[in-house]
Structure formats: structure tokens, C-alpha cells
Design an enzyme around this catalytic site. Structure first.
Site, PDB file in Angstrom:
ATOM      1  N   HIS A 137       0.804  -1.224   0.000  1.00 52.00           N
ATOM      2  CA  HIS A 137       0.000   0.000   0.000  1.00 52.00           C
ATOM      3  C   HIS A 137       0.839   1.279   0.000  1.00 52.00           C
ATOM      4  O   HIS A 137       0.567   2.229   0.755  1.00 52.00           O
ATOM      5  CB  HIS A 137      -0.977  -0.013   1.181  1.00 52.00           C
ATOM      6  CG  HIS A 137      -2.023  -1.095   1.100  1.00 52.00           C
ATOM      7  ND1 HIS A 137      -2.447  -1.638  -0.091  1.00 52.00           N
ATOM      8  CD2 HIS A 137      -2.729  -1.751   2.074  1.00 52.00           C
ATOM      9  CE1 HIS A 137      -3.369  -2.558   0.146  1.00 52.00           C
ATOM     10  NE2 HIS A 137      -3.555  -2.659   1.444  1.00 52.00           N
ATOM     11  N   HIS A 211      -9.639   1.883   0.608  1.00 51.98           N
ATOM     12  CA  HIS A 211      -9.553   0.765   1.550  1.00 51.98           C
ATOM     13  C   HIS A 211     -10.652   0.812   2.613  1.00 51.98           C
ATOM     14  O   HIS A 211     -10.387   0.624   3.801  1.00 51.98           O
ATOM     15  CB  HIS A 211      -8.167   0.768   2.199  1.00 51.98           C
ATOM     16  CG  HIS A 211      -7.647  -0.577   2.566  1.00 51.98           C
ATOM     17  ND1 HIS A 211      -8.060  -1.263   3.693  1.00 51.98           N
ATOM     18  CD2 HIS A 211      -6.755  -1.381   1.961  1.00 51.98           C
ATOM     19  CE1 HIS A 211      -7.425  -2.407   3.766  1.00 51.98           C
ATOM     20  NE2 HIS A 211      -6.621  -2.516   2.725  1.00 51.98           N
ATOM     21  N   GLU A 349     -11.268  -3.929  -2.998  1.00 56.50           N
ATOM     22  CA  GLU A 349     -10.357  -2.920  -3.524  1.00 56.50           C
ATOM     23  C   GLU A 349     -10.212  -3.082  -5.033  1.00 56.50           C
ATOM     24  O   GLU A 349      -9.650  -4.065  -5.501  1.00 56.50           O
ATOM     25  CB  GLU A 349      -8.988  -3.058  -2.851  1.00 56.50           C
ATOM     26  CG  GLU A 349      -9.050  -2.938  -1.339  1.00 56.50           C
ATOM     27  CD  GLU A 349      -7.905  -3.679  -0.652  1.00 56.50           C
ATOM     28  OE1 GLU A 349      -6.741  -3.333  -0.889  1.00 56.50           O
ATOM     29  OE2 GLU A 349      -8.166  -4.611   0.118  1.00 56.50           O
TER      30      GLU A 349
HETATM   31  C1  BGC Z   1      -4.420  -6.554   2.086  1.00 58.34           C
HETATM   32  C2  BGC Z   1      -4.164  -7.351   3.330  1.00 58.34           C
HETATM   33  C3  BGC Z   1      -3.606  -6.449   4.380  1.00 58.34           C
HETATM   34  C4  BGC Z   1      -4.563  -5.334   4.620  1.00 58.34           C
HETATM   35  C5  BGC Z   1      -4.002  -4.352   5.604  1.00 58.34           C
HETATM   36  C6  BGC Z   1      -5.368  -5.469   2.421  1.00 58.34           C
HETATM   37  O1  BGC Z   1      -5.602  -4.677   1.309  1.00 58.34           O
HETATM   38  O2  BGC Z   1      -4.907  -7.330   1.041  1.00 58.34           O
HETATM   39  O3  BGC Z   1      -3.268  -8.397   3.073  1.00 58.34           O
HETATM   40  O4  BGC Z   1      -3.339  -7.132   5.574  1.00 58.34           O
HETATM   41  O5  BGC Z   1      -4.822  -4.655   3.425  1.00 58.34           O
HETATM   42  O6  BGC Z   1      -4.945  -3.997   6.493  1.00 58.34           O
END
Ligand code: BGC
Length: 384
Positions: A137, A211, A349
Site C-alpha cells: 500500500h 480501503h 479494492e
Molecule cells: C491486504 C491485506 C492487508 C490489509 C491491511 C489489504 O488490502 O490485502 O493483506 O493485511 O490490506 O490492512
């Protein structure tokens, strides 16, 4: 039969239910009016963070200038009763201290880049490492931890916010100054649309997403295992133990990953499928059958059969990461005061596939000077 938004709202108004605020004592914007701004908190470095309240077509939303975070998303159930269907916190301190990206805008690269590096035009770039060996991210201080410039609007296409953030060349290891604009619009029918745009001054990679953790029963309302999910995707991208795609586009047929006809999330989640074991549930990228599209096309339906709240998503993106909240461990709690445990919220997402910068066979995430990155996702709400 789907009850129309107008019918539900009219019934709710008659029952005097629309005046009920999920978070009492906070600003409430009028339907269709320009978003209302208030001070939400101050970061340790003295930067002020504001909260914007929007309402249109029966949908209400609260957005922070910090991370573009959707702090609250209120929609009615089949009786017109509102609930905040997104996980989050009451205070800025809680978001700044430790948040698993609750409600946030994700950039410069949503999802993981394997080994936290990639090569572009013969040059290797080392990224911020924040998830085992990988970059997740956007790295340790991604777009979710930045304060965005926010401009409100109201007009014929709805009410909304234009959020802007300029990411410096080299930030988190990424090349190029990325000028990013994200627009949140609540349409007259209550749709929530997100438009992403970005330009760069050097070749780079971009994959922006949102998210939000959804729980259509309401934040703090228990787990999402009874929610029904439909994903129009015949294939998904299996991963290694660090959640980096192996490169295979595996068929969902005959596996727990087949959501093409819709099913309760809990139905197969405890199956001992190796992919479910390593991710502790669903945490995968589905390859949407529609592929990349110019205009948003159908990508998911999520429904809570108890409240009837239903969300349909459409996107221009080729992939959908469905994350079943596997790493929520009961250490955080939301505005309801209830702790968030495994499966208490889920993320959908819209994105390009994880680790695309290292996978020439995946749709490209490269952005070059003179081009404009564009992506759009629409969330439509109803109750039935
Ligand atoms: C991911 C997860 C990750 C989470 C973080 C998601 O977008 O796919 O693997 O732990 O984000 O909170």
C-alpha cells in the site's frame, strides 16, 4: 424485488427515521448541499486535519483530509434505518497511531510489490519495506498517511470533494513527482463514485484504490460471514506465503474462490484450501471477466440478508482484491465501542493486479510523462 431508494426513504421519512444520526453531536450536511467542514484534530507536527460531511440521495458520508479517509458511510436498511457501514475510529489520534488503512485512499501503489523493488526502463528502484520483505500500500508512509488538499463542490452531478496530493519524486522510493487528484461524488441517487487521476514528470508505476472496510449490518455489528458476495470473475491470482502472486491466473471453478453466482462469505472460508490457509481467509485478487473498461462496469455485489443493505460496485479496473478482514485481531475498537475481530469487516479494492511492476504479463501499471492515469469506481446502494 428490489425496493427503490425513493420508496425506502419516503417510508423512513414518514416513520420519522431519517433524522436519526448514527454519530450524535456532529455536523450534518443537508441533502444535496455543499459539504460542511469542521476541525477534526491536529497531528503531532501541528497540521490541522478537517472532516467534511456530505449527504445526497439518501447516502451520508464523513471524510477526513488525513488520508482521504471515509470515516463514516451511512446508508438505510430496508426499513429506512441508517447505520454507518464502514469501520473506523472516532479520533485522529487513533487513525495516526495505528490503523489497518481503515477507509483510506491507497497510493502510490495499492497492494504488494514483491521484494519491495522493481525495474523500469532498465533502472531498479528500492521501495519502502513495510510488510515482511514486501512493500504494501505504497510503503511505510503511503497516501493514507498524508494530508490532502480538499475542495468541496455541489452541482448537477452531485455533491462531493476533490482531494489533491502531490507526492514528491523519490517518496517511498518511487520515481517521479506524482500529481494525484481523487474525486468523491455522491450522486442524486445516493451512488458514491470515486474518480482517480494522476500525472507524473518521470516514468513511474501507479495503482490507486480505496480501503474502506464494509460491514453492511453496521460498524461493530459482528462479522461479515453471513454477507453474500458476488464477483463476476472466472480467475484469481494465487499467491506465495507472503501474498505475492505466483503469476498463475487460476480458474475459480470448483474452488472456494468461485463467487460468480453469489454465496455467503462464510460458506467456504474455513475450507482447508492451501490458498485460504496461507492468507487466513480471503485476501486475493480476482481477475474481473470484463477486463479494463473505459467506463465503470459491474464488478461486485455485497448484500447483508438481515438488514437488506446491498452494495453494487462497478469499476474501470481489471482486478478486485477481496480481503475478509483476516488480520483484525480484537486490539482495535470503533465508534460503537466494540472491538474489531477477524472478519468484522471486508474490503473490496478495485485495482490492477498485485506486483504488476514485476510481472510483464499482467496489465501494465506504468505511467509516463504526458499520460494521465485514470480509474473510476462506483458504489450503488439499495435495500431489499
Ligand atoms: C491486504 C491485506 C492487508 C490489509 C491491511 C489489504 O488490502 O490485502 O493483506 O493485511 O490490506 O490492512
Amino acid at each position: 424485488m428490489e425496493t427503490s431508494r425513493r420508496t425506502v426513504l419516503a417510508a423512513a421519512a414518514a416513520a420519522g427515521l431519517t433524522a436519526v444520526a448514527a454519530t450524535p453531536g456532529t455536523a450534518h450536511a443537508k441533502e444535496g448541499a455543499k459539504p460542511v467542514k469542521e476541525l477534526f484534530g491536529t497531528l503531532a507536527d501541528g497540521t490541522k486535519v478537517h472532516r467534511w460531511t456530505l449527504a445526497n440521495g439518501g447516502t451520508r458520508m464523513k471524510v477526513l483530509s488525513y488520508g482521504g479517509i471515509v470515516q463514516s458511510l451511512e446508508i438505510p436498511d430496508r426499513h429506512g434505518r441508517y447505520a454507518n457501514v464502514s469501520l473506523g475510529f472516532d479520533t485522529l489520534d487513533a487513525y495516526a497511531a495505528s490503523s489497518p488503512y481503515f477507509g483510506a485512499l491507497i497510493g502510490r501503489y495499492g497492494n504488494r510489490i514483491g521484494g519491495s523493488r522493481f525495474t523500469l526502463d532498465g533502472r531498479e528502484y528500492q521501495l519502502s519495506v513495510n510488510d515482511g520483505p514486501n512493500s504494501l500500500h505504497g510503503g511505510a508512509a503511503g497516501f493514507d498517511k498524508r494530508v490532502w488538499d480538499v475542495e468541496p463542490f455541489s452541482g448537477p452531478r452531485g455533491v462531493g470533494l476533490v482531494l489533491r496530493y502531490v507526492s514528491a519524486d523519490g517518496e517511498m522510493g518511487y520515481p517521479g513527482r506524482l500529481d494525484t487528484t481523487v474525486t468523491y461524488t455522491l450522486g442524486g441517487n445516493g451512488d458514491w463514485r470515486i474518480d482517480y487521476a494522476a500525472t507524473t514528470d518521470r516514468p513511474t508505476v501507479v495503482n490507486l484504490t480505496s480501503h474502506t472496510y464494509f460491514n453492511l449490518a453496521g460498524e461493530g455489528g459482528g462479522d461479515i460471514l453471513g454477507h453474500e458476495l458476488r464477483l463476476p470473475a472466472s480467475r484469481y491470482t494465487p499467491t506465495d506465503a507472503t501474498l505475492i502472486p505466483t503469476g498463475e491466473l487460476a480458474k475459480v471453478t470448483g474452488t472456494p474462490f468461485d463467487f460468480r453466482h453469489g454465496k455467503p462469505i462464510g460458506r467456504d472460508i474455513r475450507t482447508a484450501h492451501p490458498q485460504l490457509v496461507l492468507a487466513k481467509g480471503f485476501d486475493h485478487n480476482w481477475v474481473l471477466d470484463k477486463g479494463i473498461t473505459r467506463a465503470p462496469q459491474y464488478a461486485a455485489t455485497l448484500r447483508d440478508p438481515v438488514s437488506g443493505r446491498t452494495m453494487r460496485m462497478a469499476t474501470t479496473e481489471p482486478g478486485m482484491q477481496f480481503y475478509s478482514g483476516n488480520f483484525l485481531d480484537g486490539t482495535l475498537h470503533g465508534p460503537s465501542g466494540r472491538t474489531y475481530r477477524q472478519g468484522d469487516g471486508l474490503c473490496l479494492e478495485t485495482q490492477h493486479f498485485p506486483d504488476s511492476p514485476n510481472r510483464p504479463d499482467f496489465p501494465s501499471t506504468v505511467l509516463r510523462p504526458g499520460e494521465t492515469y485514470r480509474s473510476a469506481t462506483v458504489h450503488s446502494f439499495s435495500a431489499r
